[in-house]
Design an enzyme around this catalytic site. Structure first.
Site, PDB file in Angstrom:
ATOM      1  N   LYS A 106       0.856  -1.184   0.000  1.00  0.00           N
ATOM      2  CA  LYS A 106       0.000   0.000   0.000  1.00  0.00           C
ATOM      3  C   LYS A 106       0.886   1.225   0.000  1.00  0.00           C
ATOM      4  O   LYS A 106       1.999   1.202   0.548  1.00  0.00           O
ATOM      5  CB  LYS A 106      -0.870   0.023   1.267  1.00  0.00           C
ATOM      6  CG  LYS A 106      -2.069   0.925   1.151  1.00  0.00           C
ATOM      7  CD  LYS A 106      -3.144   0.244   0.316  1.00  0.00           C
ATOM      8  CE  LYS A 106      -4.503   0.819   0.523  1.00  0.00           C
ATOM      9  NZ  LYS A 106      -5.532  -0.183   0.173  1.00  0.00           N
TER      10      LYS A 106
HETATM   11  N1  GLU Z   1      -7.278   0.067  -2.985  1.00  0.00           N
HETATM   12  C1  GLU Z   1      -8.076  -1.117  -3.207  1.00  0.00           C
HETATM   13  C2  GLU Z   1      -8.116  -1.973  -1.953  1.00  0.00           C
HETATM   14  O1  GLU Z   1      -7.924  -1.510  -0.864  1.00  0.00           O
HETATM   15  C3  GLU Z   1      -7.670  -1.865  -4.468  1.00  0.00           C
HETATM   16  C4  GLU Z   1      -6.288  -2.421  -4.483  1.00  0.00           C
HETATM   17  C5  GLU Z   1      -5.853  -3.010  -5.820  1.00  0.00           C
HETATM   18  O2  GLU Z   1      -6.658  -3.039  -6.739  1.00  0.00           O
HETATM   19  O3  GLU Z   1      -4.710  -3.421  -5.883  1.00  0.00           O
HETATM   20  O4  GLU Z   1      -8.418  -3.137  -2.007  1.00  0.00           O
END
Ligand code: GLU
Length: 418
Positions: A106
């Site tokens: 993240k």
């Molecule tokens: N930000 C989204 C989540 O928290 C999507 C992450 C992604 O598609 O890699 O799942």
């Protein structure tokens, strides 16, 4: 309001809680509670008036046992290292619950994007992409959208990466616009999984989602799509909110019309069909059949949990309930579909996007939605199996048990490299 839970500590306690049911040593569990690495960087960006501003940014790569790190990048003034780290850990277990071949990562930039022009946000995004370049790649770490980022930012990151690497590698990032190698169905995927999971939960309880009253906290990409899809199933969306506050109508809203109003005015507050307006906290305690928290972490703490009256909660946001809130609700008659399944549609369709990018062969929206449906239903079944087998108090414990076991299996099968 009690003191804010630290999301990283929440993640660690969720892992500890599930570990009690698993035959896995403390040494391995310790590994699953800490990130492999966290990049902290300072980006210096030229503003439109020619002055320079420094922004702090992070990328946490939590665990890569099951595949390349995967997870979004958020732009928010409250981004912290601990928040990004927790979110990267939740991605590990989210990808494992839906059994897609990714680890978890993240990223985030400490910024309020509403205070900057489009060209300033573009320079900031490209500056971050330049810092990320050595660490990302379609087989290394694959970013995606999260809070306050979307196709535009993903397209810029892809372009910066491909330019610096002198290559074509659309799978380095997901959540792109269709013409930049995005997937059909990606924008709607998070809200879609929230509703598929809710439908499964209602079936599990012998009830029908189409008769439900629904309250949704947050009217961004996840919240508004969930509103639209649940309304299309015949349910009544009686309350929605955004950071301006909540609106209520006992007969149910037209989700698309609320969205058009918000697009025009910037908020849901003031919408003409609302009979009442109140706070986000009041929305979260409404006596509805289905509650969907679709905003940020820690929306429901232990105090507020005492007043929650919904029968089912489907967590579209990441970490909307603190562990203390979970403890309160475990003793109540409420079925909570944990975030790592309920919002896993986003990363699942990101996985489909990555597969399509690598094959240079693109799917129809119908195929995307059909594959997503199968994955979320299988995920829900895996959770209820574990829930019944271990006689658990919550589906969250079930989700972590399933996910941790899968991560541990791949770690142990790999053996250790000195
Ligand atoms: N930000 C989204 C989540 O928290 C999507 C992450 C992604 O598609 O890699 O799942």
């Amino acid at each position: 309001m009690s003191e804010e839970a630290n999301p990283f500590e929440s993640l660690q306690s969720q892992v500890d809680d599930a570990a009690e049911y698993l035959d896995v040593g403390d040494d391995v569990i310790e590994r699953l509670k800490h990130p492999e690495r966290v990049l902290e960087t300072n980006l210096t960006v030229e503003l439109d008036d020619g002055s320079l501003e420094r922004f702090t940014a992070f990328r946490s790569q939590f665990n890569g046992d099951r595949g390349p790190y995967k997870g979004g990048i958020r732009y928010h003034p409250n981004v912290t290292r601990d928040e990004v780290t927790a979110l990267s850990g939740w991605m590990v277990y989210k990808c494992a619950v839906v059994d897609i071949p990714f680890g978890g990562g993240k990223g985030g930039i400490v910024v309020d994007p509403t205070e900057y022009s489009d060209s300033e946000i573009e320079r900031l995004t490209r500056a971050f992409a330049k810092e990320l370049r050595p660490f990302i790649g379609e087989d290394k770490d694959i970013p995606a959208p999260d809070v306050n980022t979307g196709q535009r930012e993903m397209n810029w990151i892809k372009d910066t990466y491909e330019t610096l690497e002198n290559t074509t590698e659309p799978g380095v990032i997901t959540g792109k616009a269709l013409d930049s190698g995005g997937s059909e169905g990606r924008v709607e995927a998070t809200g879609r999984s929230t509703i598929i999971a809710a439908r499964e939960a209602f079936d599990y309880l012998g009830r029908d989602l189409s008769d439900a009253t629904v309250a949704i906290q947050g009217y961004g990409n996840a919240g508004w799509i969930a509103a639209k899809l649940v309304e299309d199933r015949g349910a009544d969306v009686v309350a929605v909110s955004d950071s301006s506050g909540a609106i209520y109508n006992a007969d149910g809203f037209d989700a698309r019309d609320v969205k058009a109003f918000k697009n025009e005015t910037g908020t849901v507050s003031g919408y003409s069909e609302a009979n009442e307006e109140f706070t986000n906290e009041e929305l979260l305690t409404l006596d509805v059949d289905l509650l969907i928290p679709a905003a940020l972490e820690n929306a429901i703490d232990a105090d507020l949990a005492e007043d929650v009256s919904a029968d089912v909660i489907s967590e579209a946001a990441n970490g909307p309930l603190t562990p203390a809130a979970d403890e309160v609700l475990a003793t109540e008659d409420v079925l909570i579909i944990p975030d790592i399944l309920a919002n896993a549609g986003g990363v699942t369709v990101s996985y489909f996007e990555w597969v399509q990018n690598r094959q240079r062969f693109y799917w129809s929206e119908e195929k995307v939605n059909e594959e997503l449906e199968g994955i979320i239903v299988d995920g829900f079944d895996a959770l209820t199996d574990a829930y019944e087998k271990h006689d658990l108090e919550t589906l969250r414990q079930a989700a972590y048990i399933v996910a941790i076991q899968r991560v541990v299996d791949s770690f142990e099968e790999a053996g250790s490299f000195p």
